[in-house]
Design an enzyme around this catalytic site. Structure first.
Site, short mmCIF file in Angstrom:
data_model
loop_
_atom_site.label_atom_id
_atom_site.label_comp_id
_atom_site.label_asym_id
_atom_site.label_seq_id
_atom_site.Cartn_x
_atom_site.Cartn_y
_atom_site.Cartn_z
N GLN A 236 0.83 -1.21 0.00
CA GLN A 236 0.00 0.00 0.00
C GLN A 236 0.86 1.26 0.00
O GLN A 236 0.36 2.36 -0.18
CB GLN A 236 -0.94 0.01 1.21
CG GLN A 236 -2.06 -1.02 1.11
CD GLN A 236 -3.05 -0.97 2.25
OE1 GLN A 236 -3.24 -1.97 2.93
NE2 GLN A 236 -3.71 0.16 2.47
N ARG A 383 -9.68 -0.23 7.49
CA ARG A 383 -10.69 0.70 6.96
C ARG A 383 -11.05 1.82 7.94
O ARG A 383 -12.22 2.10 8.20
CB ARG A 383 -11.95 -0.03 6.52
CG ARG A 383 -12.56 0.73 5.35
CD ARG A 383 -13.47 -0.06 4.50
NE ARG A 383 -13.78 0.73 3.30
CZ ARG A 383 -14.21 0.22 2.18
NH1 ARG A 383 -14.39 -1.07 2.05
NH2 ARG A 383 -14.47 0.98 1.15
N CYS A 384 -10.04 2.45 8.48
CA CYS A 384 -10.25 3.65 9.27
C CYS A 384 -8.91 4.34 9.33
O CYS A 384 -7.89 3.73 9.08
CB CYS A 384 -10.72 3.33 10.67
SG CYS A 384 -9.45 2.69 11.74
N GLU A 759 -13.08 5.18 3.93
CA GLU A 759 -13.18 4.52 5.24
C GLU A 759 -14.43 4.90 5.99
O GLU A 759 -14.88 4.17 6.89
CB GLU A 759 -11.99 4.94 6.10
CG GLU A 759 -10.69 4.65 5.46
CD GLU A 759 -9.57 5.36 6.20
OE1 GLU A 759 -8.52 4.76 6.34
OE2 GLU A 759 -9.76 6.49 6.65
N1 PCD Z 1 -13.64 9.68 -3.92
C1 PCD Z 1 -14.51 10.51 -4.62
N2 PCD Z 1 -14.90 11.72 -4.07
C2 PCD Z 1 -14.47 12.07 -2.86
C3 PCD Z 1 -13.60 11.23 -2.13
C4 PCD Z 1 -13.21 10.04 -2.69
O1 PCD Z 1 -14.92 10.17 -5.72
N3 PCD Z 1 -14.83 13.24 -2.31
C5 PCD Z 1 -13.18 8.41 -4.49
C6 PCD Z 1 -11.68 8.50 -4.74
O2 PCD Z 1 -11.34 9.05 -5.88
C7 PCD Z 1 -11.23 7.05 -4.60
C8 PCD Z 1 -12.22 6.51 -3.58
O3 PCD Z 1 -13.37 7.36 -3.61
O4 PCD Z 1 -11.40 6.39 -5.80
C9 PCD Z 1 -11.60 6.44 -2.17
O5 PCD Z 1 -10.98 7.67 -1.89
P1 PCD Z 1 -10.32 8.03 -0.47
O6 PCD Z 1 -11.36 8.10 0.59
O7 PCD Z 1 -9.43 9.20 -0.68
O8 PCD Z 1 -9.45 6.77 -0.09
P2 PCD Z 1 -8.08 6.21 -0.76
O9 PCD Z 1 -6.93 6.78 -0.07
O10 PCD Z 1 -8.20 6.31 -2.21
O11 PCD Z 1 -8.23 4.69 -0.43
C10 PCD Z 1 -7.93 4.22 0.86
C11 PCD Z 1 -9.22 3.65 1.46
C12 PCD Z 1 -8.84 2.81 2.65
S1 PCD Z 1 -7.83 3.43 3.79
C13 PCD Z 1 -9.36 1.57 2.83
S2 PCD Z 1 -8.98 0.68 4.18
C14 PCD Z 1 -10.30 0.94 1.84
C15 PCD Z 1 -10.97 2.05 1.01
O12 PCD Z 1 -9.90 2.86 0.50
N4 PCD Z 1 -9.61 0.01 1.02
C16 PCD Z 1 -10.19 -0.39 -0.15
N5 PCD Z 1 -11.71 1.50 -0.08
C17 PCD Z 1 -11.26 0.35 -0.71
N6 PCD Z 1 -11.88 -0.05 -1.82
C18 PCD Z 1 -11.45 -1.17 -2.44
N7 PCD Z 1 -12.11 -1.58 -3.55
N8 PCD Z 1 -10.41 -1.90 -1.97
C19 PCD Z 1 -9.76 -1.52 -0.86
O13 PCD Z 1 -8.73 -2.23 -0.42
MO1 PCD Z 1 -7.01 1.63 5.17
O14 PCD Z 1 -6.19 2.74 6.27
O15 PCD Z 1 -5.84 0.93 4.27
O16 PCD Z 1 -7.30 0.44 6.52
#
Ligand code: PCD
Length: 805
Positions: A236, A383-384, A759
């Site tokens: 990433q 996802r935060c 997120e």
């Molecule tokens: N957007 C729009 N408008 C606005 C904002 C935003 O349209 N106002 C879109 C953009 O362009 C991109 C999306 O929506 O396409 C997202 O963005 P953002 O919020 O800035 O974010 P990024 O940096 O691009 O990415 C990151 C995130 C995270 S952190 C996570 S866990 C998850 C989410 O992303 N992962 C994933 N989502 C998703 N989806 C998918 N399909 N796969 C994946 O793996 Mo961490 O811290 O790493 O735990």
């Protein structure tokens, strides 16, 4: 855009810029099975690595016998810590300032820990050889509970014995990592002592795992002729991997090329550096051949970055009318065997200090204690944005508990405590400056859309019917209002391993008026190739269809800190807009020259520069691109390129209002989600269709975490949920229909006003699902019960409340 004449409207639509639900350009290859993932990388002579892993959670490694494995036909090497030690690669630094064993050095600290790395002709021989490596262990006492760990005589990290200070300050005990304090404790305690009402609640945000469909892996290829190391991987943050690889191996950075090809989901799992990467690099250097390592599902669940595992105790003070006056939060954070949490350096508990949430709370205090246990390391923001989900869960549960204590409606309690529109930019008690928001408007829209009052009435009737024995289902109304904090930087506050968290975009316009743009981020499914082109289309006036977006190759992309914490839009998206503006500035000079007027006498108009007041005299961006390469303009260099390294002045603060309506069968514990409404405000919306997809995905993962997904351990430190038979990964079967909605409150400091969104649905979704379950039992005296709310636990809650009698 209703001020546009029809002709301009058409030109604008042709750009497919901001606000267009442009179809995802990457889907052509994904839907045809033509993606190129790490496991698709195949090279002549490529070898395969596989790990011998510890069956014990805590044990001394007495001996490792490789003979039988080495004797197997096709086995090339078996590496142990002893082989890595002369290179000083048997330990590696973690993102949290700790260090972690690459291969077991004398002992193991969690089940699944890497003990030896087998390299063989193919994956199957490697797996067979893993079985032939004989490791003698001597079991040690296992600590899986952080509270016990803090009291125990057992020293988990013998390498740190006697060290009373760690990278984040004093250590109170040999299994203690750090204490992180934020806010004013004295003032908070004073408020708590004198308040009309104080409620205290403890809650556990269980350990879980991001579980992307594609597991982690890499291919390392050391070319001994030119001294160049190429590393394909599920990264990433490819540039960070290159820098770390260079620092560890001593190979100069220009001789390392890191490539993140297509990635099958990241969710924070692919931020950290894993032993598999180091071992593959070493094995390739030693053998002179490419080495591939791809973990299987069990390895992914057992040994790569976990998420959460926070024990949180809150005290919230309020007036009798429900105005919150103070908040106290104490967290015990289980970090496992090594502190490998992925957080900016100055934030050992990530952004947990956004735990005052969306409310105007005058004083607050937060303390987090990090603790070692015999569990896998990691601590990623699944996802935060760096522990925001924990913070939001905490405050959204505290609000519910306070509502119960005050015998108040939880929606109304939120409303009277929201930060008001005119208070933005808002300084929170724990040190953040919220950039913009309009919470009341969002909340009112959400409650009105779901007919909140009607739902409460129906719920009350259901309770009565239940009491009369006419029904066995209860109705839960889950509410949540969240504020996310995404887009780390700024560089002055946020760094990872000393590298400031900016991001970048480089654009090159071709003579025929098409372009390539490269960014320091990397899509894992988000659709960056589609959306970054849209930002640029609006900025530079070339159709998004004519702009190629490239990410993930460190030999070509400008340096960037990668994609996690929803930072791509706030940071790289801003860099794209800024680079686009540089292009436009030069294009303006070219246009003026071509039109034979002063620079100030032309203005940008969708896809062209026109002479002010004479719209029929213009040069399109295509004309200008051609001229940039083919016309010698006095005082101007040829070419049309720009690069921007963007250091955001602040983070962006997206927010949202969610409501979940749930029917719970008291006798089976099965929740049926009747309705889920999600209103998200992410400022300027780049691609509404992609946003909707992001919201669906984030809510699905929220449902998973709230209703069953966990990494559970037994007392011996065995992982009980290491396969998808036990680890809950929701499918279309469990996922309800989600209704999405939005308001638009642009970020005042982002060049196009956009905030992150990827997120948000997870951050807001988890408390919403959890609150729905808990709310169903409110009338029967439930105050709080811990997630995950699987059927068994819901049944147990009903049973504990005497509803089965
Ligand atoms: N957007 C729009 N408008 C606005 C904002 C935003 O349209 N106002 C879109 C953009 O362009 C991109 C999306 O929506 O396409 C997202 O963005 P953002 O919020 O800035 O974010 P990024 O940096 O691009 O990415 C990151 C995130 C995270 S952190 C996570 S866990 C998850 C989410 O992303 N992962 C994933 N989502 C998703 N989806 C998918 N399909 N796969 C994946 O793996 Mo961490 O811290 O790493 O735990």
């Amino acid at each position: 855009m209703n001020d546009l004449t029809p002709e301009r409207e058409e030109r604008s639509a042709n750009l497919k810029g901001l606000g267009c639900s442009r179809k995802r350009v990457e889907d052509a290859r994904f839907t045809q099975g033509k993606g190129n993932y790490v496991d698709d990388v195949k090279m002549p002579g490529m070898l395969h690595g596989d790990f011998v892993r510890s069956p014990y959670a805590h044990a001394r490694v007495v001996s490792v016998n490789k003979d039988a494995a080495l004797a197997l036909d096709g086995v090339v090497a078996v590496l142990t810590a002893e082989d890595l030690a002369p290179l000083n690669l048997h330990w590696m630094p973690t993102l949290a300032g700790d260090k972690q064993m690459v291969l077991a050095d004398g002992k193991v600290l969690f089940q699944g820990q890497e003990v030896a790395f087998v390299v063989a002709r193919d994956r199957y021989v490697a797996a067979d050889a893993v079985e032939l490596v004989e490791v003698e262990y001597e079991e040690l006492p296992v600590l899986t509970d952080p509270f016990e760990s803090l009291k125990s005589d057992v020293v988990l990290r013998e390498d740190l014995a006697g060290q009373t200070t760690g990278p984040h300050g004093p250590r109170k005990h040999h299994n203690h990592i750090f204490t992180w304090e934020q806010g004013d404790e004295t003032a908070t305690n004073q408020v708590l002592e004198s308040a009309d009402v104080v409620v205290e609640e403890s809650m556990y945000y269980h350990r879980t795992h991001p579980c992307p469909l594609e597991t982690c892996g890499c291919v390392a290829s050391m070319d001994k002729v030119n001294g160049k190391l190429t590393l394909w991987g599920t990264f990433q943050a490819p540039h960070v991997v290159r820098t770390v690889a260079s620092m560890l191996s001593g190979i100069e950075e220009h001789n390392i090329r890191v490539i993140s090809p297509d990635i099958g989901g990241g969710f924070g799992n692919k931020v950290g550096v894993y032993p598999g990467y180091i071992c593959s690099i070493v094995a390739s250097i030693v053998t002179g051949q490419p080495v591939k390592w791809v973990e299987d599902r069990m390895e992914n669940l057992m040994a790569t970055a976990f998420a959460r595992d926070y024990w949180m105790t809150g005290k919230i003070a309020a007036t009798k009318e429900g105005k919150i006056t103070g908040l106290h939060c104490q967290v015990t954070a289980d970090h496992g065997g090594f502190d490998a949490c992925a957080d900016p350096t100055k934030f050992p508990a990530g952004f947990m200090n956004i735990c005052t949430g969306s409310y105007d709370i005058p004083v607050a205090y937060l303390a987090v204690d990090g603790v070692y246990t015999n569990k896998a390391p990691g601590g990623v923001s699944y996802r935060c944005s760096f522990r925001v989900t924990e913070a939001v869960y905490f405050i959204e549960r505290m609000i519910e508990v306070l509502a119960i204590e005050l015998d108040m409606d939880a929606a109304e309690l939120r409303r009277i405590n929201f930060i008001r529109k005119e208070q933005f930019p808002y300084q929170s008690a724990l040190g953040w400056e919220y950039d913009s928001g309009d919470y009341h408007t969002a909340w009112d829209k959400a409650l009105k859309t779901v007919d909140y009052d009607g739902l409460r009435k129906e719920q009350a009737e259901r309770v009565e019917a239940f009491k009369r024995g006419e029904t066995r289902t209860l109705m839960g109304i889950g509410l949540s209002f969240f504020t996310e904090i995404v887009g780390a930087g700024p560089v002055k506050n946020c760094d990872i391993l000393g590298m400031g968290m900016f991001d970048s975009c480089e654009i090159r316009i071709h003579p025929t008026g098409s372009a390539i743009a490269r960014l320091g981020t990397i899509s894992q499914g988000q659709g960056h190739a589609t959306t970054f082109a849209q930002i640029l289309a609006s900025e530079i006036g070339l159709s998004a269809d004519s702009i190629t977006i490239e990410e993930g190759d460190t030999d070509t992309a400008p340096y960037g800190l990668g994609t996690y914490g929803s930072r791509s839009t706030p940071v790289a998206g801003a860099a794209a807009a800024m680079a686009g503006r540089k292009i436009r500035a030069k294009a303006q000079m070219i246009a003026a020259y071509l039109l034979e007027v002063h620079d100030d006498d032309v203005e940008f108009d969708v896809d062209r520069f026109v002479v002010k007041g004479v719209p029929e005299r213009f040069k399109t961006m295509k004309d200008i691109a051609y001229a940039a390469y083919n016309q010698a303009i006095p005082g101007l260099e040829l070419g049309l390129e720009a690069v921007s390294y963007y250091d955001p002045p602040n983070m962006t603060y997206p927010f949202g209002a969610y409501v979940c309506v749930m029917d719970i069968d008291v006798d089976t514990g099965v929740p049926e989600i009747r309705r889920f409404y999600a209103l998200d405000d992410c400022g300027t919306r780049i691609n509404p269709m992609i946003i909707e997809g992001q919201v669906h995905g984030g809510l699905t993962e929220a449902l998973a975490v709230a209703l069953g997904q966990e990494i559970a351990y037994d007392k011996m430190g065995n992982v009980k949920t290491a396969t998808l038979m036990d680890f809950f990964l929701p499918t279309a079967w469990e996922v309800p229909n989600f209704e999405t909605d939005h308001t638009v409150t642009p970020s005042p400091h982002h060049p196009i006003g956009a905030k992150g969104v990827g997120e948000s649905p997870h951050v807001g979704g988890v408390p919403c699902f959890s609150n729905a379950v808990q709310d169903a039992f409110r009338a029967f005296g439930l105050r709080h019960t811990n997630m995950p709310h699987d059927h068994w636990r819901i049944w147990q809650t009903a049973n504990d409340l005497g509803l089965h009698e």
